[in-house]
Design an enzyme around this catalytic site. Sequence first.
Site, PDB file in Angstrom:
ATOM      1  N   LYS A 121      19.601   9.054  75.963  1.00  0.00           N
ATOM      2  CA  LYS A 121      20.708   8.113  75.754  1.00  0.00           C
ATOM      3  C   LYS A 121      20.519   6.831  76.546  1.00  0.00           C
ATOM      4  O   LYS A 121      20.887   5.757  76.079  1.00  0.00           O
ATOM      5  CB  LYS A 121      22.056   8.759  76.104  1.00  0.00           C
TER       6      LYS A 121
ATOM      7  N   LYS B  51      18.610  16.653  61.607  1.00  0.00           N
ATOM      8  CA  LYS B  51      19.839  17.461  61.567  1.00  0.00           C
ATOM      9  C   LYS B  51      21.033  16.611  61.132  1.00  0.00           C
ATOM     10  O   LYS B  51      21.073  15.400  61.365  1.00  0.00           O
ATOM     11  CB  LYS B  51      20.087  18.154  62.899  1.00  0.00           C
TER      12      LYS B  51
ATOM     13  N   LYS C 275      26.655  12.981  63.448  1.00  0.00           N
ATOM     14  CA  LYS C 275      27.626  11.886  63.305  1.00  0.00           C
ATOM     15  C   LYS C 275      26.909  10.560  63.208  1.00  0.00           C
ATOM     16  O   LYS C 275      27.381   9.621  62.594  1.00  0.00           O
ATOM     17  CB  LYS C 275      28.549  11.839  64.524  1.00  0.00           C
TER      18      LYS C 275
HETATM   19  P1  ATP Z   1      25.787  13.183  67.768  1.00  0.00           P
HETATM   20  O1  ATP Z   1      25.546  12.533  66.448  1.00  0.00           O
HETATM   21  O2  ATP Z   1      26.670  12.350  68.689  1.00  0.00           O
HETATM   22  O3  ATP Z   1      24.555  13.739  68.426  1.00  0.00           O
HETATM   23  P2  ATP Z   1      26.497  15.701  66.645  1.00  0.00           P
HETATM   24  O4  ATP Z   1      27.095  15.491  65.319  1.00  0.00           O
HETATM   25  O5  ATP Z   1      25.058  16.103  66.679  1.00  0.00           O
HETATM   26  O6  ATP Z   1      26.737  14.424  67.508  1.00  0.00           O
HETATM   27  P3  ATP Z   1      27.549  17.205  68.923  1.00  0.00           P
HETATM   28  O7  ATP Z   1      28.840  16.656  69.405  1.00  0.00           O
HETATM   29  O8  ATP Z   1      26.304  16.927  69.696  1.00  0.00           O
HETATM   30  O9  ATP Z   1      27.372  16.800  67.363  1.00  0.00           O
HETATM   31  O10 ATP Z   1      27.637  18.760  68.748  1.00  0.00           O
HETATM   32  C1  ATP Z   1      28.807  19.540  68.751  1.00  0.00           C
HETATM   33  C2  ATP Z   1      28.443  20.956  68.376  1.00  0.00           C
HETATM   34  O11 ATP Z   1      28.054  21.033  66.992  1.00  0.00           O
HETATM   35  C3  ATP Z   1      27.267  21.532  69.170  1.00  0.00           C
HETATM   36  O12 ATP Z   1      27.546  22.895  69.486  1.00  0.00           O
HETATM   37  C4  ATP Z   1      26.094  21.437  68.211  1.00  0.00           C
HETATM   38  O13 ATP Z   1      25.111  22.415  68.454  1.00  0.00           O
HETATM   39  C5  ATP Z   1      26.772  21.626  66.847  1.00  0.00           C
HETATM   40  N1  ATP Z   1      26.045  20.898  65.810  1.00  0.00           N
HETATM   41  C6  ATP Z   1      25.931  19.566  65.706  1.00  0.00           C
HETATM   42  N2  ATP Z   1      25.196  19.212  64.634  1.00  0.00           N
HETATM   43  C7  ATP Z   1      24.826  20.382  64.031  1.00  0.00           C
HETATM   44  C8  ATP Z   1      24.052  20.697  62.867  1.00  0.00           C
HETATM   45  N3  ATP Z   1      23.525  19.745  62.116  1.00  0.00           N
HETATM   46  N4  ATP Z   1      23.872  21.984  62.539  1.00  0.00           N
HETATM   47  C9  ATP Z   1      24.411  22.956  63.306  1.00  0.00           C
HETATM   48  N5  ATP Z   1      25.144  22.741  64.408  1.00  0.00           N
HETATM   49  C10 ATP Z   1      25.365  21.470  64.784  1.00  0.00           C
END
Ligand code: ATP
Length: 345
Positions: free
Chosen positions: A121, A204, A207
Amino acid sequence: MTETGAPQTGARVLSGMQPSGDSLHLGNYVGALVNWVKTQQQYDAFFFIPDLHGITVPHDPAFLRERTRNTAAQFIAGGIDPERSTLFVQSHVPEHAQLAWVLTCITGLGEAQRMTQFKDKSAKEGTESASVGLLSYPMLMAADILLYQPHGVPVGDDQKQHVELTRNLAQRFNHRFGETFRVPEPFIPPVGARIYDLQDPTTKMSKSASSPNGLINLNDTDKQIAKKIKSAVTDDGTEIRFDRENKPGVSNLLSIYSAVTGKTVPELEAEYEGKMYGHLKVDLAEVVVAAIGPVRDRAAELLADPAELDALLAKGAAKAREVAAETLQTAYEKVGFLPAAAPTA
Ligand code: ATP
Ligand code: LTN
């Protein structure tokens, strides 16, 4: 609970999800929220929205407020029962920031700088302009956890390093100042249902997706969901088969199908033998709408009455504070702070 998921009645778990987007997405739902909901049946569960973590990178105050409420509504709509579990907002429990300071003072600068998330980050922000808050992120997360003395912390594998640091800090504190904190275990879901971007199935679902069409949000309309699934990238050939390497698009659709229906991937492969990608997409849209449509609608109902939602969160914060205040008091005493005497008249 053990890492294999065997229940242990009365054990406590705690987890949080940052309010960093306008809505949770399908990855958050099947990868995290669905597991949390299962967890609350067997454990004394604490779930919270880490808004203090939300300001470690530049943010918009109005968005943060709105997203915090929205996330709370989606948690409840997705099945978190605020009567059974303790659901709260981090900034409503001041003990988090208070314990974080103490933990910050027993963390080495090098140790903090070596955390993968900080490195990633801060590189994005530009190392010079990255906030000291971003560097302190893991110590705040350690405080979030240790205040509640949980046995386990259900998180995705990306958070494993932070839980490892939490364990080290707990052990270090206990060693220096005397037994205070339980050393928690990370609970990484055994079948990490990882959901990928519909437009780029090698990254993956996140957001921060590059195209909004790659991402299914919990507040998408039925029409938007169907459209995004219809335009999902598929692969060469026609066979509906799980092969992450050569058929990442179709494999992702199968994973999503399996995650929302509970059918296994081999069952789905058999069901779709000889059928076209189009068939799979039409059916998938239907099952995804059936799974998340009611969550979206319930979240909208909850958001229509923000005072009621805020009251639920206030109740959660009061429950959380009872536990957090006790741990903080012990930690303050152990560290040598002079207890504040009650004022005399
Ligand atoms: P960012 O885009 O800010 O990285 P994110 O959408 O990846 O955010 P996080 O807030 O990092 O989401 O994750 C919240 C929870 O959701 C964590 O437990 C993470 O493992 C799960 N998670 C996030 N994206 C996925 C995905 N694509 N598949 C499965 N689990 C996910
Ligand atoms: N860093 C976590 C969110 C988080 C958390 C926690 C998770 C903050 N504090 C305590 C578990 C326990 C993330 O998912 N990005």
